[in-house]
Design a protein around this motif. Structure first.
Motif, PDB file in Angstrom:
ATOM      1  N   GLN A 123       0.815  -1.215   0.000  1.00 18.11           N
ATOM      2  CA  GLN A 123       0.000   0.000   0.000  1.00 18.11           C
ATOM      3  C   GLN A 123       0.854   1.273   0.000  1.00 18.11           C
ATOM      4  OE1 GLN A 123      -3.447  -0.064  -0.369  1.00 18.11           O
ATOM      5  NE2 GLN A 123      -2.839  -2.184  -0.792  1.00 18.11           N
ATOM      6  N   ASN A 124       1.888   1.299   0.821  1.00 16.72           N
ATOM      7  CA  ASN A 124       2.785   2.447   0.901  1.00 16.72           C
ATOM      8  C   ASN A 124       4.194   1.952   1.216  1.00 16.72           C
ATOM      9  OD1 ASN A 124       0.925   5.016   0.923  1.00 16.72           O
ATOM     10  ND2 ASN A 124      -0.042   3.577   2.349  1.00 16.72           N
ATOM     11  N   ALA A 125       5.186   2.763   0.843  1.00 10.63           N
ATOM     12  CA  ALA A 125       6.567   2.388   1.133  1.00 10.63           C
ATOM     13  C   ALA A 125       7.400   3.642   1.363  1.00 10.63           C
ATOM     14  CB  ALA A 125       7.162   1.568  -0.001  1.00 10.63           C
ATOM     15  N   TYR A 126       8.373   3.499   2.247  1.00 12.20           N
ATOM     16  CA  TYR A 126       9.354   4.561   2.476  1.00 12.20           C
ATOM     17  C   TYR A 126      10.449   4.443   1.418  1.00 12.20           C
ATOM     18  CZ  TYR A 126       7.254   4.706   7.164  1.00 12.20           C
ATOM     19  OH  TYR A 126       6.384   4.801   8.228  1.00 12.20           O
ATOM     20  N   LEU A 127      10.928   5.593   0.927  1.00 18.00           N
ATOM     21  CA  LEU A 127      12.025   5.626  -0.025  1.00 18.00           C
ATOM     22  C   LEU A 127      13.185   6.408   0.574  1.00 18.00           C
ATOM     23  CD1 LEU A 127      10.098   6.381  -3.344  1.00 18.00           C
ATOM     24  CD2 LEU A 127      11.052   4.190  -2.632  1.00 18.00           C
ATOM     25  N   PHE A 128      14.366   5.810   0.574  1.00 20.53           N
ATOM     26  CA  PHE A 128      15.579   6.441   1.097  1.00 20.53           C
ATOM     27  C   PHE A 128      16.623   6.447  -0.021  1.00 20.53           C
ATOM     28  CE2 PHE A 128      13.324   4.402   4.598  1.00 20.53           C
ATOM     29  CZ  PHE A 128      13.242   5.424   5.543  1.00 20.53           C
ATOM     30  N   PHE A 129      16.988   7.640  -0.483  1.00 22.94           N
ATOM     31  CA  PHE A 129      17.962   7.814  -1.554  1.00 22.94           C
ATOM     32  C   PHE A 129      19.289   8.275  -0.961  1.00 22.94           C
ATOM     33  CE2 PHE A 129      13.842   8.422  -3.412  1.00 22.94           C
ATOM     34  CZ  PHE A 129      13.917   8.091  -4.757  1.00 22.94           C
ATOM     35  N   MET A 130      20.395   7.809  -1.535  1.00 19.58           N
ATOM     36  CA  MET A 130      21.729   8.276  -1.144  1.00 19.58           C
ATOM     37  C   MET A 130      22.601   8.394  -2.380  1.00 19.58           C
ATOM     38  SD  MET A 130      22.346   5.815   2.170  1.00 19.58           S
ATOM     39  CE  MET A 130      21.415   4.456   1.431  1.00 19.58           C
ATOM     40  N   ASN A 131      23.233   9.552  -2.565  1.00 21.54           N
ATOM     41  CA  ASN A 131      24.201   9.642  -3.658  1.00 21.54           C
ATOM     42  C   ASN A 131      25.551   9.131  -3.158  1.00 21.54           C
ATOM     43  OD1 ASN A 131      25.623  11.741  -2.380  1.00 21.54           O
ATOM     44  ND2 ASN A 131      25.237  13.235  -4.004  1.00 21.54           N
ATOM     45  N   PRO A 132      26.584   9.062  -4.006  1.00 27.06           N
ATOM     46  CA  PRO A 132      27.853   8.467  -3.570  1.00 27.06           C
ATOM     47  C   PRO A 132      28.541   9.187  -2.421  1.00 27.06           C
ATOM     48  CG  PRO A 132      27.703   8.441  -5.956  1.00 27.06           C
ATOM     49  CD  PRO A 132      26.550   9.257  -5.476  1.00 27.06           C
ATOM     50  N   LEU A 133      28.130  10.403  -2.111  1.00 28.69           N
ATOM     51  CA  LEU A 133      28.696  11.144  -0.985  1.00 28.69           C
ATOM     52  C   LEU A 133      27.802  11.072   0.247  1.00 28.69           C
ATOM     53  CD1 LEU A 133      29.907  14.283  -2.975  1.00 28.69           C
ATOM     54  CD2 LEU A 133      31.232  12.254  -2.324  1.00 28.69           C
ATOM     55  N   GLY A 134      26.713  10.310   0.155  1.00 27.16           N
ATOM     56  CA  GLY A 134      25.810  10.161   1.287  1.00 27.16           C
ATOM     57  C   GLY A 134      24.737  11.222   1.384  1.00 27.16           C
ATOM     58  N   ILE A 135      24.631  12.122   0.379  1.00 26.65           N
ATOM     59  CA  ILE A 135      23.576  13.133   0.395  1.00 26.65           C
ATOM     60  C   ILE A 135      22.227  12.443   0.268  1.00 26.65           C
ATOM     61  CG2 ILE A 135      22.669  15.203  -0.706  1.00 26.65           C
ATOM     62  CD1 ILE A 135      25.403  15.578   0.616  1.00 26.65           C
ATOM     63  N   GLN A 136      21.275  12.874   1.097  1.00 32.95           N
ATOM     64  CA  GLN A 136      20.005  12.157   1.220  1.00 32.95           C
ATOM     65  C   GLN A 136      18.884  12.746   0.365  1.00 32.95           C
ATOM     66  OE1 GLN A 136      18.854  12.221   5.334  1.00 32.95           O
ATOM     67  NE2 GLN A 136      20.606  11.038   6.023  1.00 32.95           N
ATOM     68  N   GLY A 137      17.993  11.849  -0.015  1.00 35.45           N
ATOM     69  CA  GLY A 137      16.671  12.193  -0.516  1.00 35.45           C
ATOM     70  C   GLY A 137      15.708  11.183   0.074  1.00 35.45           C
ATOM     71  N   ASP A 138      14.474  11.547   0.287  1.00 40.93           N
ATOM     72  CA  ASP A 138      13.514  10.589   0.834  1.00 40.93           C
ATOM     73  C   ASP A 138      12.093  10.987   0.471  1.00 40.93           C
ATOM     74  OD1 ASP A 138      13.399  12.777   2.554  1.00 40.93           O
ATOM     75  OD2 ASP A 138      14.165  11.705   4.290  1.00 40.93           O
ATOM     76  N   GLY A 139      11.172  10.079   0.714  1.00 39.85           N
ATOM     77  CA  GLY A 139       9.772  10.331   0.406  1.00 39.85           C
ATOM     78  C   GLY A 139       8.944   9.091   0.670  1.00 39.85           C
TER      79      GLY A 139
END
Length: 224
Positions: A123-139
């Motif tokens: 139904q829903n999911a958490y998204l955790f993004f990381m670039n090669p330097l560890g900079i975050q994105g989420d949603g």
């Protein structure tokens, strides 16, 4: 003529049976004996005690192909946190795209994504993004695969580029997510890598266009 209600019940049972055959069996995660230090270096033996995922397959530009670069992903947990790490090998590390940017402004970089359906209900999911330097994105992602990036979660990540490619680690406090209150909890997961220069995305488990949205194709993992 058979009773329509009985026919409907038979159809539902057949559908449930076919789904139970196609659904992946849950993997059992081992509890970490020692919390890893989140520094972007996968040099601690504790990572080898967790689940390791290596059989990534592409879903962009083509489905179910061998990726151009090798990726390993790791999963650990303890009483307070979930830990995720990626080792992203690259035969030409000088071409890795990574920028120091503000949060949620790194989606055009090379990156990895950890997708977590904490109720394993598609139904829903958490998204955790990381670039090669560890900079975050989420949603948050809904059942049809659309992402709402407006929600920011409390979590921690680090990454580093080296002569083999790059590695990233993250710690997600269990207090930052919602999940069922049970002794054993099953969560759905998918691990994704994006390579910008080749317009390539790959994942474990593999994602297929004829099997519904991404959130319905996650790997179940049992946590006790």
């Amino acid at each position: 003529m058979p009773n329509p209600r009985i026919l409907a019940l038979i159809v539902l049972l057949l559908l449930a049976f076919s789904f139970s055959l196609s659904a992946a069996e849950p993997l059992v995660a081992a509890k970490a004996s020692l919390a890893p230090v989140i520094d972007g270096r996968l040099d601690e033996a504790v990572w080898e005690t967790g689940l390791k995922f290596t059989d990534f397959k592409t879903y962009k530009p083509d489905y179910d192909k061998e990726p151009s670069q090798k990726t390993d992903a790791y999963f650990l947990f303890d009483a307070e946190n979930i830990y995720v790490a990626f080792r992203c090998y690259d035969t030409d590390p000088s071409r890795i795209k990574a920028n120091i940017s503000k949060r949620d402004d790194m989606f055009a970089d090379d990156c990895v994504i950890f997708c977590l359906d904490s109720f394993s209900d598609a139904q829903n999911a958490y998204l955790f993004f990381m670039n090669p330097l560890g900079i975050q994105g989420d949603g948050l992602m809904n059942s049809i695969g659309n992402m709402d990036p407006s929600t920011d979660f409390v979590w921690y990540s680090k990454g580093q580029i080296d002569d083999r490619g790059y590695s990233v680690e993250c710690r997600i406090p269990l207090q930052s997510i919602r999940f069922a209150s049970r002794k054993t909890v099953t969560m759905g997961m998918v691990f994704v890598r994006q390579i910008v220069r080749t317009s390539e995305n790959s994942s474990f488990p593999p994602i297929f266009p004829d099997k519904g949205s991404l959130i319905s194709q996650l790997q179940p993992v049992s946590i006790t």
